[in-house]
Design a protein around this motif. Structure first.
Motif, PDB file in Angstrom:
ATOM      1  N   MET A   1       0.841  -1.173   0.000  1.00 47.67           N
ATOM      2  CA  MET A   1       0.000   0.000   0.000  1.00 47.67           C
ATOM      3  C   MET A   1       0.890   1.242   0.000  1.00 47.67           C
ATOM      4  N   ALA A   2       0.586   2.176  -0.862  1.00 45.19           N
ATOM      5  CA  ALA A   2       1.397   3.378  -1.002  1.00 45.19           C
ATOM      6  C   ALA A   2       1.166   4.332   0.169  1.00 45.19           C
ATOM      7  N   LYS A   3       2.233   5.027   0.527  1.00 47.59           N
ATOM      8  CA  LYS A   3       2.151   5.990   1.619  1.00 47.59           C
ATOM      9  C   LYS A   3       1.567   7.296   1.075  1.00 47.59           C
ATOM     10  N   ALA A   4       0.697   7.926   1.845  1.00 50.36           N
ATOM     11  CA  ALA A   4       0.085   9.181   1.417  1.00 50.36           C
ATOM     12  C   ALA A   4       1.138  10.298   1.412  1.00 50.36           C
ATOM     13  N   ARG A   5       1.076  11.134   0.395  1.00 45.85           N
ATOM     14  CA  ARG A   5       2.034  12.240   0.289  1.00 45.85           C
ATOM     15  C   ARG A   5       1.743  13.346   1.276  1.00 45.85           C
ATOM     16  N   PHE A   6       0.469  13.522   1.595  1.00 47.92           N
ATOM     17  CA  PHE A   6       0.068  14.629   2.453  1.00 47.92           C
ATOM     18  C   PHE A   6      -0.623  14.099   3.705  1.00 47.92           C
ATOM     19  N   THR A   7      -0.377  14.764   4.814  1.00 43.13           N
ATOM     20  CA  THR A   7      -1.043  14.391   6.061  1.00 43.13           C
ATOM     21  C   THR A   7      -2.449  14.990   6.087  1.00 43.13           C
ATOM     22  N   GLU A   8      -3.238  14.533   7.022  1.00 43.04           N
ATOM     23  CA  GLU A   8      -4.598  15.066   7.172  1.00 43.04           C
ATOM     24  C   GLU A   8      -4.560  16.562   7.481  1.00 43.04           C
ATOM     25  N   GLU A   9      -3.576  16.998   8.262  1.00 39.38           N
ATOM     26  CA  GLU A   9      -3.460  18.420   8.600  1.00 39.38           C
ATOM     27  C   GLU A   9      -3.141  19.251   7.359  1.00 39.38           C
ATOM     28  N   GLN A  10      -2.271  18.731   6.499  1.00 44.21           N
ATOM     29  CA  GLN A  10      -1.947  19.442   5.267  1.00 44.21           C
ATOM     30  C   GLN A  10      -3.172  19.532   4.358  1.00 44.21           C
ATOM     31  N   ILE A  11      -3.895  18.437   4.240  1.00 48.95           N
ATOM     32  CA  ILE A  11      -5.101  18.431   3.403  1.00 48.95           C
ATOM     33  C   ILE A  11      -6.118  19.421   3.959  1.00 48.95           C
ATOM     34  N   ALA A  12      -6.270  19.445   5.284  1.00 39.70           N
ATOM     35  CA  ALA A  12      -7.192  20.404   5.906  1.00 39.70           C
ATOM     36  C   ALA A  12      -6.752  21.831   5.615  1.00 39.70           C
ATOM     37  N   ASP A  13      -5.442  22.065   5.623  1.00 38.72           N
ATOM     38  CA  ASP A  13      -4.922  23.397   5.309  1.00 38.72           C
ATOM     39  C   ASP A  13      -5.214  23.764   3.852  1.00 38.72           C
ATOM     40  N   PHE A  14      -5.035  22.815   2.934  1.00 43.87           N
ATOM     41  CA  PHE A  14      -5.337  23.077   1.520  1.00 43.87           C
ATOM     42  C   PHE A  14      -6.818  23.442   1.344  1.00 43.87           C
ATOM     43  N   LEU A  15      -7.685  22.672   1.993  1.00 41.85           N
ATOM     44  CA  LEU A  15      -9.126  22.927   1.888  1.00 41.85           C
ATOM     45  C   LEU A  15      -9.486  24.274   2.500  1.00 41.85           C
ATOM     46  N   HIS A  16      -8.817  24.630   3.597  1.00 43.15           N
ATOM     47  CA  HIS A  16      -9.070  25.926   4.233  1.00 43.15           C
ATOM     48  C   HIS A  16      -8.636  27.063   3.306  1.00 43.15           C
ATOM     49  N   GLN A  17      -7.490  26.898   2.662  1.00 50.41           N
ATOM     50  CA  GLN A  17      -7.027  27.918   1.716  1.00 50.41           C
ATOM     51  C   GLN A  17      -7.995  28.047   0.542  1.00 50.41           C
ATOM     52  N   ALA A  18      -8.469  26.921   0.036  1.00 47.09           N
ATOM     53  CA  ALA A  18      -9.422  26.954  -1.074  1.00 47.09           C
ATOM     54  C   ALA A  18     -10.718  27.630  -0.644  1.00 47.09           C
ATOM     55  N   LYS A  19     -11.154  27.367   0.582  1.00 48.09           N
ATOM     56  CA  LYS A  19     -12.376  27.986   1.095  1.00 48.09           C
ATOM     57  C   LYS A  19     -12.211  29.492   1.228  1.00 48.09           C
ATOM     58  N   ASN A  20     -11.009  29.939   1.578  1.00 52.57           N
ATOM     59  CA  ASN A  20     -10.765  31.366   1.786  1.00 52.57           C
ATOM     60  C   ASN A  20     -10.423  32.114   0.505  1.00 52.57           C
ATOM     61  N   GLY A  21     -10.576  31.473  -0.632  1.00 49.79           N
ATOM     62  CA  GLY A  21     -10.478  32.201  -1.893  1.00 49.79           C
ATOM     63  C   GLY A  21      -9.230  31.968  -2.719  1.00 49.79           C
ATOM     64  N   VAL A  22      -8.298  31.143  -2.277  1.00 50.13           N
ATOM     65  CA  VAL A  22      -7.121  30.847  -3.091  1.00 50.13           C
ATOM     66  C   VAL A  22      -7.587  29.997  -4.273  1.00 50.13           C
ATOM     67  N   PRO A  23      -7.270  30.419  -5.494  1.00 51.11           N
ATOM     68  CA  PRO A  23      -7.718  29.645  -6.662  1.00 51.11           C
ATOM     69  C   PRO A  23      -7.177  28.217  -6.642  1.00 51.11           C
ATOM     70  N   ASN A  24      -8.008  27.297  -7.101  1.00 52.98           N
ATOM     71  CA  ASN A  24      -7.625  25.877  -7.111  1.00 52.98           C
ATOM     72  C   ASN A  24      -6.351  25.628  -7.913  1.00 52.98           C
ATOM     73  N   LYS A  25      -6.222  26.295  -9.041  1.00 51.19           N
ATOM     74  CA  LYS A  25      -5.055  26.094  -9.907  1.00 51.19           C
ATOM     75  C   LYS A  25      -3.772  26.519  -9.196  1.00 51.19           C
ATOM     76  N   VAL A  26      -3.836  27.634  -8.454  1.00 52.98           N
ATOM     77  CA  VAL A  26      -2.666  28.117  -7.721  1.00 52.98           C
ATOM     78  C   VAL A  26      -2.269  27.121  -6.634  1.00 52.98           C
ATOM     79  N   LEU A  27      -3.260  26.614  -5.903  1.00 49.44           N
ATOM     80  CA  LEU A  27      -2.984  25.615  -4.863  1.00 49.44           C
ATOM     81  C   LEU A  27      -2.326  24.371  -5.457  1.00 49.44           C
ATOM     82  N   CYS A  28      -2.885  23.903  -6.557  1.00 47.90           N
ATOM     83  CA  CYS A  28      -2.377  22.678  -7.176  1.00 47.90           C
ATOM     84  C   CYS A  28      -0.948  22.848  -7.678  1.00 47.90           C
TER      85      CYS A  28
END
Length: 150
Positions: A1-28
């Motif tokens: 089984m492959a190891k996840a690249r991002f932790t749950e905290e990092q994913i939560a941070d990405f989602l929070h940034q996306a919610k606060n208006g950071v464009p999806n393309k910039v985040l990616c």
């Protein structure tokens, strides 16, 4: 089984940034993951929020039912105003339910679109609407009583 690249905290941070208006393309581009991965994370997060909302709705249904049963029993057992004592705790529960519902629904709604929690899918929540109706009815009842007493 492959190891996840991002932790749950990092994913939560990405989602929070996306919610606060950071464009999806910039985040990616910044964190080097695909837009489809971000959308999958957003959908998983939205599903967990929907589960939380369903859980508080099922709890609210039991609480509302118990309040109505207690109010009917108190009204039958105590014909004077003693049965009215059930109303203040019920009002407090309605206010706390509305606050919890909005807090949970705000988890996946962008801040500029916060009105969605008062319309759309959130508006179809029976207990959310019932709580508002009971609060408004109580305010009008108090107004009516005070105008007729004075």
């Amino acid at each position: 089984m492959a190891k996840a690249r991002f932790t749950e905290e990092q994913i939560a941070d990405f989602l929070h940034q996306a919610k606060n208006g950071v464009p999806n393309k910039v985040l990616c581009e910044k964190y080097e993951f695909s837009i489809s991965t971000l959308r999958r994370w957003q959908e998983l997060h939205a599903e967990s929020v929907r589960c939380e909302l369903k859980q508080i709705e099922s709890t609210a249904s039991m609480v509302f039912l118990c309040f109505f049963i207690v109010a009917i029993i108190a009204g039958l057992a105590f014909p004077d105003l003693t049965g009215v004592l059930i109303i203040p705790p019920f009002l407090l529960y309605c206010v706390s339910y509305i606050r919890r519902f909005r807090k949970i629904s705000e988890k996946h709604i962008k801040e500029e679109n916060i009105f969605i929690s008062r319309s759309g899918k959130a508006a179809n929540n029976v207990f959310y609407n019932l709580s508002w109706a009971f609060i408004i009815l109580s305010i009008f009842s108090l107004g009516y009583i005070t105008t007729h007493l004075f």
